[in-house]
Structures are given as C-alpha cells and as structure tokens.
Design a protein around this motif. Structure first.
Motif, PDB file in Angstrom:
ATOM      1  N   ALA A 180      -2.339  -7.742  -1.619  1.00  0.00           N
ATOM      2  CA  ALA A 180      -1.371  -6.877  -1.475  1.00  0.00           C
ATOM      3  C   ALA A 180      -0.451  -7.562  -2.819  1.00  0.00           C
ATOM      4  O   ALA A 180      -0.048  -6.617  -3.660  1.00  0.00           O
ATOM      5  N   ALA A 181      -0.901  -7.972  -3.665  1.00  0.00           N
ATOM      6  CA  ALA A 181      -0.043  -8.350  -4.658  1.00  0.00           C
ATOM      7  C   ALA A 181      -1.249  -7.639  -5.254  1.00  0.00           C
ATOM      8  O   ALA A 181      -0.369  -7.064  -6.449  1.00  0.00           O
ATOM      9  N   ALA A 182      -2.029  -7.491  -5.661  1.00  0.00           N
ATOM     10  CA  ALA A 182      -3.010  -6.440  -6.863  1.00  0.00           C
ATOM     11  C   ALA A 182      -2.021  -5.043  -6.123  1.00  0.00           C
ATOM     12  O   ALA A 182      -1.818  -4.590  -7.190  1.00  0.00           O
ATOM     13  N   LEU A 183      -2.457  -4.402  -5.467  1.00  0.00           N
ATOM     14  CA  LEU A 183      -1.883  -3.262  -4.950  1.00  0.00           C
ATOM     15  C   LEU A 183      -0.242  -3.088  -5.411  1.00  0.00           C
ATOM     16  O   LEU A 183       0.232  -1.964  -6.146  1.00  0.00           O
ATOM     17  N   LEU A 184       0.881  -4.188  -4.984  1.00  0.00           N
ATOM     18  CA  LEU A 184       1.720  -4.132  -5.818  1.00  0.00           C
ATOM     19  C   LEU A 184       1.795  -3.437  -7.500  1.00  0.00           C
ATOM     20  O   LEU A 184       2.700  -3.564  -8.310  1.00  0.00           O
ATOM     21  N   ARG A 185       0.851  -4.563  -8.259  1.00  0.00           N
ATOM     22  CA  ARG A 185       1.046  -4.834  -9.583  1.00  0.00           C
ATOM     23  C   ARG A 185       0.914  -2.833  -9.547  1.00  0.00           C
ATOM     24  O   ARG A 185       0.983  -2.369 -10.766  1.00  0.00           O
ATOM     25  N   ALA A 186      -0.243  -3.185  -9.368  1.00  0.00           N
ATOM     26  CA  ALA A 186      -0.612  -1.171  -9.673  1.00  0.00           C
ATOM     27  C   ALA A 186      -0.113  -0.445  -9.589  1.00  0.00           C
ATOM     28  O   ALA A 186       1.192   0.540 -10.124  1.00  0.00           O
ATOM     29  N   ALA A 187       1.671  -0.293  -8.335  1.00  0.00           N
ATOM     30  CA  ALA A 187       2.540   0.737  -8.088  1.00  0.00           C
ATOM     31  C   ALA A 187       3.504   0.399  -9.109  1.00  0.00           C
ATOM     32  O   ALA A 187       4.461   1.008 -10.214  1.00  0.00           O
ATOM     33  N   VAL A 188       3.364  -0.936  -9.327  1.00  0.00           N
ATOM     34  CA  VAL A 188       4.493  -1.096 -10.014  1.00  0.00           C
ATOM     35  C   VAL A 188       3.790  -0.225 -12.161  1.00  0.00           C
ATOM     36  O   VAL A 188       4.927  -0.172 -12.910  1.00  0.00           O
ATOM     37  N   ARG A 189       2.651  -0.162 -12.468  1.00  0.00           N
ATOM     38  CA  ARG A 189       1.753  -0.018 -12.884  1.00  0.00           C
ATOM     39  C   ARG A 189       2.403   1.700 -12.972  1.00  0.00           C
ATOM     40  O   ARG A 189       2.050   2.630 -14.378  1.00  0.00           O
ATOM     41  N   HIS A 190       2.607   1.925 -11.850  1.00  0.00           N
ATOM     42  CA  HIS A 190       3.332   3.493 -11.949  1.00  0.00           C
ATOM     43  C   HIS A 190       4.207   4.010 -11.709  1.00  0.00           C
ATOM     44  O   HIS A 190       4.646   4.760 -11.343  1.00  0.00           O
ATOM     45  N   GLY A 191       5.325   2.832 -12.289  1.00  0.00           N
ATOM     46  CA  GLY A 191       6.687   2.784 -12.678  1.00  0.00           C
ATOM     47  C   GLY A 191       7.362   2.187 -11.564  1.00  0.00           C
ATOM     48  O   GLY A 191       8.731   2.701 -11.228  1.00  0.00           O
ATOM     49  N   ALA A 238       1.017  -1.090   0.035  1.00  0.00           N
ATOM     50  CA  ALA A 238       0.099  -0.128   0.157  1.00  0.00           C
ATOM     51  C   ALA A 238       1.050   1.460   0.068  1.00  0.00           C
ATOM     52  O   ALA A 238       0.520   1.944  -0.922  1.00  0.00           O
ATOM     53  N   CYS A 239       1.655   1.530   0.804  1.00  0.00           N
ATOM     54  CA  CYS A 239       3.548   2.471   0.647  1.00  0.00           C
ATOM     55  C   CYS A 239       2.870   2.465  -0.619  1.00  0.00           C
ATOM     56  O   CYS A 239       3.515   3.700  -1.006  1.00  0.00           O
ATOM     57  N   ALA A 240       4.167   1.474  -1.299  1.00  0.00           N
ATOM     58  CA  ALA A 240       4.726   1.914  -2.842  1.00  0.00           C
ATOM     59  C   ALA A 240       3.455   2.069  -3.852  1.00  0.00           C
ATOM     60  O   ALA A 240       3.731   2.952  -4.432  1.00  0.00           O
ATOM     61  N   PHE A 241       1.969   1.694  -3.731  1.00  0.00           N
ATOM     62  CA  PHE A 241       0.753   2.448  -4.342  1.00  0.00           C
ATOM     63  C   PHE A 241       1.439   3.654  -4.686  1.00  0.00           C
ATOM     64  O   PHE A 241       0.222   4.113  -5.324  1.00  0.00           O
ATOM     65  N   HIS A 242       0.949   3.619  -3.224  1.00  0.00           N
ATOM     66  CA  HIS A 242       0.158   5.562  -2.735  1.00  0.00           C
ATOM     67  C   HIS A 242       1.847   6.501  -3.499  1.00  0.00           C
ATOM     68  O   HIS A 242       1.493   7.445  -3.633  1.00  0.00           O
ATOM     69  N   ALA A 243       2.791   5.811  -3.339  1.00  0.00           N
ATOM     70  CA  ALA A 243       3.963   6.766  -3.716  1.00  0.00           C
ATOM     71  C   ALA A 243       4.474   6.761  -4.311  1.00  0.00           C
ATOM     72  O   ALA A 243       4.152   7.990  -5.394  1.00  0.00           O
ATOM     73  N   ALA A 244       4.552   5.624  -5.270  1.00  0.00           N
ATOM     74  CA  ALA A 244       4.218   5.773  -6.853  1.00  0.00           C
ATOM     75  C   ALA A 244       3.215   6.482  -7.042  1.00  0.00           C
ATOM     76  O   ALA A 244       3.844   7.338  -8.417  1.00  0.00           O
ATOM     77  N   ALA A 245       1.852   6.396  -6.828  1.00  0.00           N
ATOM     78  CA  ALA A 245       0.566   7.322  -7.481  1.00  0.00           C
ATOM     79  C   ALA A 245       1.291   8.835  -7.866  1.00  0.00           C
ATOM     80  O   ALA A 245       0.594   9.414  -8.729  1.00  0.00           O
ATOM     81  N   ALA A 246       1.593   9.041  -7.276  1.00  0.00           N
ATOM     82  CA  ALA A 246       2.281  10.874  -6.306  1.00  0.00           C
ATOM     83  C   ALA A 246       2.827  10.831  -7.369  1.00  0.00           C
ATOM     84  O   ALA A 246       3.329  11.945  -6.833  1.00  0.00           O
TER      85      ALA A 246
END
Length: 386
Positions: free
Chosen positions: A148-159, A14-22
């Motif tokens: 967790a896996a879905a959030l991490l995949r979404a973070a990867v999509r954000h870079g 979740a931290c990776a997802f939000h930080a990458a989205a930002a």
C-alpha cells in the motif's frame, strides 16, 4: 478531472496509483497512516484458488496480471511479492471430490489448476494420510502495508497528493452532483469525483456522501509464529475455507490456512465472525486456529506463537465488492466491500475505477465487463437500498 480518494489502504492506494497514472488530479484522504486499517490486519493473499467463476474471479484474474506489472514497477522485493502458489487440501475422499469439481469449474474460467495425489511431494512437512488436493500455481502473496505504501508513493510520483483528515460530508452543486468533500476540520477538498475506498468503514463514508452501501465488519484473527527456517512452501489451506468465505452465518467459522513469510514467521488463520467492531481478544478462537494448524502441519506443535492480531474485513451481503458509480449521487464511485480479498483485488479495482472515471478501458479493465460489481445491484428502481 479532480478526484478525491477516501481511504489510504491497499484499495485506495491502488485507485490513486491508477488514476494518477492516467493523468487525473488525485488527492488521497485518510484519517490515519497509510494501510492502518484492514490492510494492516491481513495476510497479503493474492488468490484465484478460493473464488467461484463469476464477477469476483474475473476481477481477480485481472488483478493477478496487474500485480505482476506493479511488482515490476515497484520492485518485487520492496513489496515482498512472491508467486509461491497455493495448495488446497482435502481431509476426506468426499471433500476431495467436491474440490476437484470446484477446480474444474475454475479451470473452465481460465484458472490454472493441477490435481495433486501426493500432497507431501509439494509440502514435505504436511500431515500424512491426506487423500489429495489441488495446486494453484497463480496464487501469490505480498506484504500488504509495504505494498500500500509503495503504491501510494508511486501515485505521488505521478502527481497525487495526500491529506490527513476524516471525510465528514459531501459538497454538492447543481443537480446534486458532487463538487467536493468536507473534512471533519472544515476543509473542503474540491472534487469532480469521490472514490469511497474506506474499507470496513465504506458504509459510513458512503452515508456521509449521501450514497449509503451495506458494508459490515467481519472480525478475523491471524496467529504469528516465531521465525523458523523455510518449512512451508505454498499457501496451504483446507478445502472448507472456500465454503466459510461464502457463508453468511453470523457465528464463528474457522478453517485452516497456513503459510510462511519472507521473515521466517508462519501465519495461521482463518476465522470469521460478525460481532460488530468488537476488538476483544478471544483465546478460544486462537486455540481453535492453533489446533487446526497443528493437525495440518504436526511440526507446529513444537513451535511458539509470538502474537495474534485481529481486524475487520469489509463484508458485503452477497460476498462481492461494490465497485462503480453510485446512481444516486453523481460523482460518487464506490470501491469497497472486498471482505478478505482486498489485497489480491486491489490493482484490478484501481484499474476498473480509473476506467469508469475515464469512460473507457484502462490497463485491461473494461467497465462493460464488470457490471456484476456495480452498486446499483443493491438498489430498487426507486433508488432505495434493499
């Protein structure tokens, strides 16, 4: 800003997802697969019902909204997000009075509650004769490893990027500010900030980063039944569960928690004991949990258990997570110590950590509104852990 998130459990993801989205440059570091630690040993609870008004409940309310947002982005079926609601039941009139008082305090803090006189109308298979309970329509459930896996995949999509390895030490520059993380194999990951989202191992990771925090393991067991037709509609638990969560006793504590899953299995908990990282199976705990569940739902006496699993909740002495910048090592940000609430609190934690990194509110998380979770509450003026 380059950010290394240590931990690929639900909180780290979740931290990776939000930080990458930002728009931050994010690398996630973990020694194992995504969600392989505490995340894989939980029930997937997203609860408001078990939290006293205060810092944790405020984070839970934020997280509840962000779980709905995440479900829309990730797909609710992908993560098995289910807004099933919670039902807390009392076994005596005295316990019911205490439960109603607790619910009234929560309602004053913005939680939706509904007193229930005939609990059988909400749960037809529950034991007869219970004096009542409280319904919490905002409680929900998710499949934690899928989430967790879905959030991490979404973070990867954000870079974001992922890196397999174990955090060994911080690399610091002028003024003691962190400049990177050295892994056990000698690789250095450059970083302007390092997020300690290592769950039960957050204390050890904090020590390696030069910023120790007191995170202790608290073992818990969960029982899993054979698949059944839908029999239990809500997350159902006894009123003494809240007291057990808040207890600091080292000995074994159990309280009845029962809920169904999309797959048809029924999950039964919950136990808590401080035994270090002892992974031994304890048949007595399994028997106690099974007996409590059968008293609450008598039909379970004729149902087979197919397995029992156990894991370690990251326990903090004051029962609050540690979220925020560490004043001793500039660049270290903690996001650990959630105990059994990490699944539910993960999105809010990720948004709050991102807001702290940005220095401004992010996705409804305002650092100024969550100061009760900062790590400096454990430090003396000289910076020494209490």
């Amino acid at each position: 800003m380059k950010v290394v998130v240590v931990g690929a459990g639900i909180v780290g993801a979740a931290c990776a997802f939000h930080a990458a989205a930002a728009g931050l440059d994010v690398t996630v570091l973990d020694r194992g697969p995504v969600g392989a630690g505490t995340t894989s040993r939980g029930e997937g609870n997203i609860l408001l019902s078990d939290k006293e008004p205060g810092p944790e409940l405020e984070l839970a309310r934020l997280s509840r909204d962000l779980w709905d947002e995440a479900g829309e982005e990730l797909g609710p079926e992908t993560v098995e997000l289910e807004a099933k609601g919670g039902l807390v039941v009392a076994s005596t009139s005295e316990a019911l009075g205490a439960l109603h008082a607790f619910a009234a305090r929560q309602a004053g803090a913005g939680v939706r509650t509904q007193a229930v006189e005939r609990v059988g109308e909400l749960e037809p298979h529950i034991a007869p004769g219970l004096p009542g309970g409280v319904h919490y329509p905002q409680d929900a459930q998710v499949q934690p490893v899928l989430a967790a896996a879905a959030l991490l995949r979404a973070a990867v999509r954000h870079g974001a990027r992922t890196h397999t390895g174990e955090a060994a030490a911080a690399v610091t520059g002028a003024g003691g500010r962190i400049t990177g993380v050295r892994t056990a194999d000698g690789t250095v990951l450059p970083a302007d900030a390092v997020v300690n989202a290592a769950g039960t191992w957050g204390g050890e990771v904090g020590r390696r980063l030069g910023a120790p925090v007191e995170i202790l393991p608290r073992r818990g067991f969960v029982l899993v039944t054979e698949p059944l037709p839908p029999m239990i509609r809500h997350k159902v638990y006894s009123a003494d569960y809240v007291a057990n969560v808040a207890s600091s006793d080292e000995g074994l504590e159990t309280s009845c928690v029962v809920e169904g899953t999309r797959a048809g299995t029924i999950l039964i908990g919950a136990s808590r004991e401080r035994v270090g990282f002892d992974t031994a199976m304890n048949p007595a705990v399994v028997a106690t949990l099974a007996a409590q569940a059968c008293r609450l739902f008598p039909f379970l006496r004729g149902v087979h258990l197919i397995r029992a699993y156990r894991g370690f909740r990251p326990y903090c002495p004051d029962h609050l997570p540690v979220i925020g910048p560490d004043p001793r090592v500039p660049g270290v940000v903690h996001a650990c110590g959630h105990e059994g609430a990490g699944i539910g609190l993960a999105p809010g934690t990720g948004a709050l950590v991102t807001a702290q990194l940005l220095g401004r509110p992010w996705r409804g998380a305002d650092p100024a509104a969550h100061t009760g979770l900062l790590p400096d509450r454990f430090l003396t003026t000289g910076g020494v852990p209490k």
